[in-house]
Design a protein around this motif. Structure first.
Motif, PDB file in Angstrom:
ATOM      1  N   MET A   1       0.838  -1.186   0.000  1.00  0.00           N
ATOM      2  CA  MET A   1       0.000   0.000   0.000  1.00  0.00           C
ATOM      3  C   MET A   1       0.877   1.241   0.000  1.00  0.00           C
ATOM      4  O   MET A   1       1.847   1.320   0.728  1.00  0.00           O
ATOM      5  CB  MET A   1      -0.902  -0.018   1.227  1.00  0.00           C
ATOM      6  N   HIS A   2       0.526   2.193  -0.818  1.00  0.00           N
ATOM      7  CA  HIS A   2       1.277   3.445  -0.894  1.00  0.00           C
ATOM      8  C   HIS A   2       0.539   4.511  -0.093  1.00  0.00           C
ATOM      9  O   HIS A   2      -0.579   4.874  -0.420  1.00  0.00           O
ATOM     10  CB  HIS A   2       1.414   3.870  -2.358  1.00  0.00           C
ATOM     11  N   TRP A   3       1.146   4.991   0.964  1.00  0.00           N
ATOM     12  CA  TRP A   3       0.530   5.995   1.835  1.00  0.00           C
ATOM     13  C   TRP A   3       0.748   7.384   1.258  1.00  0.00           C
ATOM     14  O   TRP A   3       1.819   7.704   0.773  1.00  0.00           O
ATOM     15  CB  TRP A   3       1.157   5.918   3.223  1.00  0.00           C
ATOM     16  N   MET A   4      -0.276   8.237   1.333  1.00  0.00           N
ATOM     17  CA  MET A   4      -0.202   9.576   0.759  1.00  0.00           C
ATOM     18  C   MET A   4       0.111  10.658   1.797  1.00  0.00           C
ATOM     19  O   MET A   4       0.588  11.710   1.468  1.00  0.00           O
ATOM     20  CB  MET A   4      -1.513   9.921   0.042  1.00  0.00           C
ATOM     21  N   PHE A   5      -0.229  10.442   3.058  1.00  0.00           N
ATOM     22  CA  PHE A   5       0.080  11.379   4.137  1.00  0.00           C
ATOM     23  C   PHE A   5      -0.522  12.761   3.891  1.00  0.00           C
ATOM     24  O   PHE A   5       0.121  13.783   4.118  1.00  0.00           O
ATOM     25  CB  PHE A   5       1.587  11.468   4.372  1.00  0.00           C
ATOM     26  N   LEU A  24       8.868  10.845   1.784  1.00  0.00           N
ATOM     27  CA  LEU A  24       7.708  10.013   1.463  1.00  0.00           C
ATOM     28  C   LEU A  24       8.108   8.550   1.285  1.00  0.00           C
ATOM     29  O   LEU A  24       7.395   7.648   1.729  1.00  0.00           O
ATOM     30  CB  LEU A  24       6.994  10.533   0.216  1.00  0.00           C
ATOM     31  N   GLU A  25       9.250   8.315   0.661  1.00  0.00           N
ATOM     32  CA  GLU A  25       9.743   6.944   0.512  1.00  0.00           C
ATOM     33  C   GLU A  25       9.983   6.303   1.882  1.00  0.00           C
ATOM     34  O   GLU A  25       9.575   5.171   2.130  1.00  0.00           O
ATOM     35  CB  GLU A  25      11.051   6.924  -0.276  1.00  0.00           C
ATOM     36  N   ILE A  26      10.639   7.050   2.759  1.00  0.00           N
ATOM     37  CA  ILE A  26      10.953   6.537   4.096  1.00  0.00           C
ATOM     38  C   ILE A  26       9.669   6.312   4.889  1.00  0.00           C
ATOM     39  O   ILE A  26       9.497   5.270   5.535  1.00  0.00           O
ATOM     40  CB  ILE A  26      11.901   7.498   4.842  1.00  0.00           C
ATOM     41  N   ALA A  27       8.758   7.279   4.853  1.00  0.00           N
ATOM     42  CA  ALA A  27       7.501   7.167   5.601  1.00  0.00           C
ATOM     43  C   ALA A  27       6.694   5.970   5.112  1.00  0.00           C
ATOM     44  O   ALA A  27       6.113   5.232   5.922  1.00  0.00           O
ATOM     45  CB  ALA A  27       6.690   8.454   5.473  1.00  0.00           C
ATOM     46  N   ASN A  28       6.643   5.781   3.820  1.00  0.00           N
ATOM     47  CA  ASN A  28       5.920   4.625   3.279  1.00  0.00           C
ATOM     48  C   ASN A  28       6.535   3.322   3.771  1.00  0.00           C
ATOM     49  O   ASN A  28       5.814   2.390   4.141  1.00  0.00           O
ATOM     50  CB  ASN A  28       5.895   4.672   1.750  1.00  0.00           C
ATOM     51  N   THR A  43       7.038  12.159  10.825  1.00  0.00           N
ATOM     52  CA  THR A  43       8.005  12.922  11.629  1.00  0.00           C
ATOM     53  C   THR A  43       9.400  12.311  11.516  1.00  0.00           C
ATOM     54  O   THR A  43      10.386  13.011  11.277  1.00  0.00           O
ATOM     55  CB  THR A  43       7.558  12.976  13.104  1.00  0.00           C
ATOM     56  N   GLU A  44       9.471  11.001  11.687  1.00  0.00           N
ATOM     57  CA  GLU A  44      10.762  10.306  11.587  1.00  0.00           C
ATOM     58  C   GLU A  44      11.306  10.368  10.161  1.00  0.00           C
ATOM     59  O   GLU A  44      12.506  10.557   9.948  1.00  0.00           O
ATOM     60  CB  GLU A  44      10.616   8.850  12.036  1.00  0.00           C
ATOM     61  N   ALA A  45      10.435  10.232   9.190  1.00  0.00           N
ATOM     62  CA  ALA A  45      10.864  10.255   7.788  1.00  0.00           C
ATOM     63  C   ALA A  45      11.438  11.613   7.404  1.00  0.00           C
ATOM     64  O   ALA A  45      12.442  11.680   6.686  1.00  0.00           O
ATOM     65  CB  ALA A  45       9.691   9.897   6.884  1.00  0.00           C
TER      66      ALA A  45
END
Length: 58
Positions: A1-5, A24-28, A43-45
């Motif tokens: 799943m690709h998260w959009m945030f 976005l890559e890291i958060a996903n 936040t971490e990403a």
């Protein structure tokens, strides 16, 4: 799943385009791992992406 945030659009909009893409890559990836909430992931990403960018720039 690709998260959009989408809820964090303002946090992401303030970033350099390259940093935003990396964040976005890291958060996903963090969300796929299921280790944190969306807020924690973004936040971490952002933190990791900024560090990555500064290391890249030298």
């Amino acid at each position: 799943m690709h998260w959009m945030f989408e809820d964090f659009k303002t946090d992401l909009d303030s970033l350099n385009r390259t940093v935003r893409k990396k964040a976005l890559e890291i958060a996903n990836e963090l969300m796929i791992q299921g280790k944190c909430t969306e807020k924690e992931a973004i936040t971490e990403a952002i933190k990791q992406a900024e560090e990555w960018f500064y290391d890249l720039e030298g």
